[in-house]
Design a protein around this motif. Structure first.
Motif, PDB file in Angstrom:
ATOM      1  N   ASP A 259       2.135  -0.324  -2.597  1.00 41.75           N
ATOM      2  CA  ASP A 259       2.095  -1.202  -3.360  1.00 41.75           C
ATOM      3  C   ASP A 259       0.949  -1.697  -4.332  1.00 41.75           C
ATOM      4  OD1 ASP A 259       2.127  -4.319  -3.209  1.00 41.75           O
ATOM      5  OD2 ASP A 259       1.009  -3.950  -1.505  1.00 41.75           O
ATOM      6  N   PRO A 260       1.043  -2.228  -5.307  1.00 39.58           N
ATOM      7  CA  PRO A 260       0.146  -2.763  -6.151  1.00 39.58           C
ATOM      8  C   PRO A 260      -1.222  -3.444  -5.717  1.00 39.58           C
ATOM      9  CG  PRO A 260       2.051  -4.149  -7.094  1.00 39.58           C
ATOM     10  CD  PRO A 260       3.038  -2.888  -5.771  1.00 39.58           C
ATOM     11  N   ILE A 261      -0.792  -4.097  -4.623  1.00 38.35           N
ATOM     12  CA  ILE A 261      -1.391  -5.168  -4.157  1.00 38.35           C
ATOM     13  C   ILE A 261      -2.563  -4.828  -3.002  1.00 38.35           C
ATOM     14  CG2 ILE A 261      -1.861  -7.269  -2.498  1.00 38.35           C
ATOM     15  CD1 ILE A 261       0.723  -8.502  -3.759  1.00 38.35           C
ATOM     16  N   LEU A 263      -3.139  -1.088  -3.613  1.00 35.44           N
ATOM     17  CA  LEU A 263      -3.253  -0.677  -4.212  1.00 35.44           C
ATOM     18  C   LEU A 263      -4.665  -0.726  -4.402  1.00 35.44           C
ATOM     19  CD1 LEU A 263      -0.788   1.388  -6.593  1.00 35.44           C
ATOM     20  CD2 LEU A 263      -2.926   2.630  -4.516  1.00 35.44           C
ATOM     21  N   ARG A 264      -4.806  -2.619  -5.462  1.00 36.32           N
ATOM     22  CA  ARG A 264      -5.822  -3.227  -5.821  1.00 36.32           C
ATOM     23  C   ARG A 264      -6.825  -3.148  -4.132  1.00 36.32           C
ATOM     24  NH1 ARG A 264      -6.083  -8.403  -8.853  1.00 36.32           N
ATOM     25  NH2 ARG A 264      -8.325  -9.477  -7.857  1.00 36.32           N
ATOM     26  N   ILE A 265      -6.471  -3.674  -3.333  1.00 34.41           N
ATOM     27  CA  ILE A 265      -7.409  -4.327  -2.489  1.00 34.41           C
ATOM     28  C   ILE A 265      -7.968  -2.708  -2.203  1.00 34.41           C
ATOM     29  CG2 ILE A 265      -7.175  -3.775   0.284  1.00 34.41           C
ATOM     30  CD1 ILE A 265      -5.439  -5.583  -0.193  1.00 34.41           C
ATOM     31  N   ALA A 266      -7.672  -1.398  -2.429  1.00 37.68           N
ATOM     32  CA  ALA A 266      -8.173  -0.114  -2.052  1.00 37.68           C
ATOM     33  C   ALA A 266      -9.082   0.277  -2.723  1.00 37.68           C
ATOM     34  CB  ALA A 266      -6.950   0.899  -1.982  1.00 37.68           C
ATOM     35  N   GLU A 267      -8.775  -0.003  -4.184  1.00 36.53           N
ATOM     36  CA  GLU A 267      -9.434   0.020  -5.337  1.00 36.53           C
ATOM     37  C   GLU A 267     -11.181  -0.229  -5.575  1.00 36.53           C
ATOM     38  OE1 GLU A 267      -7.961   0.137  -9.388  1.00 36.53           O
ATOM     39  OE2 GLU A 267      -9.105   0.978  -9.548  1.00 36.53           O
ATOM     40  N   SER A 268     -10.731  -1.622  -5.117  1.00 43.74           N
ATOM     41  CA  SER A 268     -12.059  -2.587  -4.907  1.00 43.74           C
ATOM     42  C   SER A 268     -12.802  -1.668  -3.754  1.00 43.74           C
ATOM     43  CB  SER A 268     -11.733  -4.300  -4.318  1.00 43.74           C
ATOM     44  OG  SER A 268     -10.861  -4.237  -5.019  1.00 43.74           O
TER      45      SER A 268
END
Lengths: 520, 90
Positions: A259-261, A263-268
Motif C-alpha cells: 500500500d503506497p500510503i 510505504l510512505r508512512i514507513a519511509e518517514s
C-alpha cells in the motif's frame, strides 16, 4: 477511584478483586518475591508401574489423574495461532465432564476458539485472561458481557509477572507440543504442526501445579534438539490425532505492505530514526508483524546497508524479514517469542543465533531485567491515540473488544524510542482522539506518531524535538493532526456505555490502567 | 427537481458509498443509511444529514434515498448523492 490517567473504576471489581491503580510507567520497581510451586516427583523408570507413566492416551485419563475440578485455571499458549486445536479439545472434554466455573488463562484467543462461546454461555467458563485476542466470536462474547467475571487483559510481560508473583495461579498448563517424547521433552520447530518457539507457556510450565504436553507427534526418547520444554517440567504427555491445522498456524512468508500510503508512512519513520541518530552500530529493533510496521524494518534495513551498520538484535514476534536480516549479518541475533511464518520456524530450529525468549525474559517488569529494556527502536500500531499520546489497542472506538495488549506496553516502556505508525484516517475514523476509548499503553512511553498526514513528537521528548529542528520531515503536533482528521470526518458522537465492567486492562506491572465497560 | 426514476451512484469499495435514489410517494426526503456499526454509531446522524441537505439543496422535494456506506467521507457522500439524483431526474 481514578488512576493517574484519570480513568475511573471501583476500588473493588467483582470477579477481579481489589484494584491497584496505575500510578505511572516507571514507579513500580524494586524487590519482588515469587510464589512457591508444587510438583509431583517421579521415580526412576524401573520403579514406575505402567499406570503411573507420563504417557496418556486420552484427555479423560489426564483429567482423572490430575483430579480436575470446578473453579480451576487452565493455562494455554497461542503459538498455533488460528490453527490451534488444543484449547477447544481440552475445554470440550471439560464441558463433557460437567466441569463449571473454569478460568481459561490463554496467552491468545483466535477466531478458531469460537466453541468457547457455548461454554461461556453454559457456565463451564466464567473467566478468560489473555494477552492477545483477535476480533471474533469470543471477543464479542466478552464485549456483550456473557462472561460471569470480567476478562483480564495482561501484556506479554504482565502475564508471566502475574504468574510468578502469585496474582494468577495456573492449576493445569497445557503445552501444545509439535514434537514430544514419552517423558515430556518438547520441541516446537519439528513435526506436522511445527510452530516454532513456545515462549509464552514457559511461566506456566514453571509455576503450574500440573503441566501436560499435548502432542500429535510422539517420538522416541529423547526428542530432537532444540528441546524447549524439558522433561523435569512435564507431568503428563497426552497424544492426540492433531494439535493444530498447519494452514492456520503460520503463513508461508510475511510480506511488507504494498500500500503506497503504508510505504510512505514507513519511509518517514525510517528517515526519522536515521535523523535522530538511532541507526547505528549495535542498534536493536522490534516491529509488529503488520504490513506497515514491517515496512519500517524494510526501510531501516536499506539505511543500515547504506551506512554499513550492524545491529545487535531484532526481537519480538519474528518474521521472515528479520530472519533475512540475521542471515545477511545486519543483525547479530534474534530474540524470538513467536514465529509468524514458516521461514522463522525453520530458522528457530536451525540457527543458534535465533534465540527463543520466554514471555518473562521478553517483557516482565519485575524480573532482573527484560529484553525490552535493551531495545532501542520499537515500531508499534495503534487503534487510537489521544492528545497525551495514550494508546488504545484493546477496543474499537465503539467500545467493542478487538485486541489486547500483546507486547505493546512492554516494548513502549522498554525501548529508547517507541514510534506508532498508522494512517491518520481509518475508514471514516480519525485515530487521534481527545480521549482514547481504552488506554493500553500510557502516553509517557510513546515518543512519536508517524501518519500519512504528518509526524507528531511527544512534547516530553524535548531531546528529539531539538535533534529534528530544521528537518525536512513533515513535523507537526498531535493536536493539528486531530484537527486535520476531524475536519474530514466530523466530530464523532460519543458512544454510550453501561456500568458493567466486561474486562480489566492491567498495565504490565499488575496495576489497572483501564477497564472496558459494556457498550449500550 | 422532480425525480422520475430510480437511480444509483457509487461503489462498494472502502471509502465509498452506494447511494440509491427513488422518487418519493409523499413530500419530504427520507434517508435510510446502512453500514458498519462502528461508523454509524459515531457518524450516522451527520452522514444522514449530509445526504438530506445535498438533496434539498438540489431542490428535491420528495425522495427516498437508500445508502450503503463503506466509511465514506462527506465530500464523497455529497458527490454520490448528487450524481444519483441527477440520474434519477431524467
Amino acid at each position: 477511584m481514578k488512576n493517574v490517567l484519570g480513568r475511573e473504576f471501583p476500588d473493588y471489581i467483582e470477579g477481579y478483586g481489589q484494584v491497584r491503580p496505575f500510578t505511572g510507567a516507571f514507579n513500580n520497581y524494586g524487590e519482588r518475591a515469587t510464589v512457591g510451586t508444587k510438583r509431583r516427583s517421579v521415580k526412576p523408570a524401573h520403579q514406575t508401574p505402567p499406570a503411573e507413566e507420563k504417557l496418556c492416551r486420552s484427555i479423560d485419563e489426564v483429567f482423572d489423574r490430575i483430579g480436575v475440578r470446578d473453579g480451576m485455571t487452565f493455562g494455554f499458549h497461542h503459538h498455533l495461532r488460528n490453527g490451534d486445536y488444543v484449547v477447544n479439545l481440552v475445554m470440550k472434554a471439560a464441558a463433557e465432564r460437567g466441569l463449571k466455573d473454569l478460568h481459561v488463562a490463554a496467552t491468545g484467543i483466535f477466531g478458531c476458539h469460537e466453541p468457547l462461546v457455548e461454554y461461556i454461555k453454559s457456565g463451564v467458563i466464567t473467566q478468560i485472561s489473555c494477552s492477545y485476542i483477535s476480533p471474533g466470536p469470543v471477543a464479542k462474547a466478552i464485549t456483550t458481557g456473557l462472561l460471569r467475571k470480567p476478562a483480564i487483559f495482561r501484556s506479554h510481560g504482565g502475564r508471566p509477572r502475574a504468574i510468578e508473583s502469585g496474582d494468577m495461579h495456573i492449576d493445569v498448563a497445557f503445552a501444545a507440543s509439535p514434537t514430544c517424547d514419552p517423558y515430556g521433552n518438547v520441541n516446537g520447530t519439528h513435526g506436522p504442526s511445527a510452530c516454532g518457539v513456545l515462549s509464552y507457556i514457559f511461566p506456566d510450565t514453571e509455576y503450574a501445579d500440573y503441566v501436560v504436553a499435548v502432542t500429535d507427534n510422539l517420538v522416541d526418547y529423547p526428542a530432537p534438539p532444540p528441546i524447549q520444554i524439558t522433561q523435569d517440567k512435564v507431568d503428563f504427555v497426552l497424544v492426540v490425532d492433531k494439535i493444530g491445522d498447519p494452514a492456520g498456524i503460520a503463513s508461508g512468508t510475511t510480506r511488507v505492505t504494498t500500500d503506497p500510503i503504508g510505504l510512505r508512512i514507513a519511509e518517514s519513520a525510517a528517515a526519522l530514526l536515521d535523523e535522530a541518530g538511532y541507526i547505528k552500530d549495535g542498534m536493536s529493533l522490534q516491529t509488529g508483524a503488520g504490513g506497515a510496521s514491517l515496512a519500517v524494518a524494510a526501510f531501516v534495513r536499506e539505511r543500515m546497508l547504506a551506512k554499513g551498520v550492524v545491529g545487535a538484535f531484532g526481537a519480538g514476534g519474528i518474521t521472515s524479514y528479520f530472519v533475512q536480516m540475521l542471515k545477511e549479518g545486519l543483525l547479530r541475533a534474534l530474540f524470538d517469542v513467536q514465529c509468524f511464518d514458516l521461514d522463522s520456524v525453520k530458522s528457530a530450529g536451525e540457527n543458534p543465533a535465533h534465540m527463543l525468549m520466554s514471555g518473562s525474559l521478553y517483557g516482565n517488569p519485575h524480573s532482573r531485567g527484560a529484553v525490552v529494556n535493551n531495545l532501542d527502536i520499537m515500531i508499534l500500531g495503534a487503534t487510537e491515540i489521544d492528545l497525551d499520546f495514550n494508546v488504545n489497542v484493546v477496543t474499537g472506538s465503539d467500545g467493542v473488544v478487538m485486541g489486547a495488549s500483546g507486547g505493546h506496553n512492554d516494548c513502549s516502556a522498554g525501548s529508547k524510542i517507541a514510534i506508532v505508525v498508522s494512517n491518520l484516517l481509518k475508514g471514516r475514523l480519525c485515530m487521534v482522539r481527545d480521549r482514547v476509548t481504552t488506554v493500553t499503553s500510557p502516553g509517557e512511553t510513546i515518543d512519536v506518531l508517524v501518519t500519512d498526514r504528518g509526524i507528531a513528537i511527544n512534547p516530553q521528548r524535548q531531546d528529539l524535538l531539538e535533534k529534528l529542528q530544521g528537518s525536512a520531515l513533515p513535523l507537526t503536533d498531535i493536536k493539528s493532526l486531530k484537527e486535520f482528521g476531524e475536519n474530514l470526518t466530523g466530530k464523532p458522537d460519543a458512544i454510550e456505555f453501561t456500568d458493567k465492567i466486561v474486562a480489566v486492562v492491567e498495565y504490565r506491572d499488575g496495576t489497572v490502567i483501564d477497564v472496558v465497560r459494556q457498550p449500550k | 427537481m422532480k425525480l422520475v426514476r430510480e437511480a444509483t451512484a457509487g461503489a462498494s469499495d472502502a471509502g465509498d458509498i452506494i447511494v440509491t435514489v427513488l422518487p418519493g410517494s409523499e413530500p419530504g426526503v427520507t434517508v435510510e443509511l446502512k453500514g458498519k456499526s462502528v461508523v454509524l454509531k459515531q457518524f450516522g446522524t451527520q452522514m444522514k444529514a449530509v445526504i438530506k441537505k445535498t438533496a434539498e439543496d438540489l431542490g428535491v422535494e420528495s425522495a427516498l434515498i437508500k445508502a450503503q456506506d463503506n466509511a465514506a467521507l462527506d465530500f464523497t457522500i455529497r458527490a454520490r448523492t448528487r450524481c444519483a439524483i441527477e440520474r434519477a431526474a431524467g
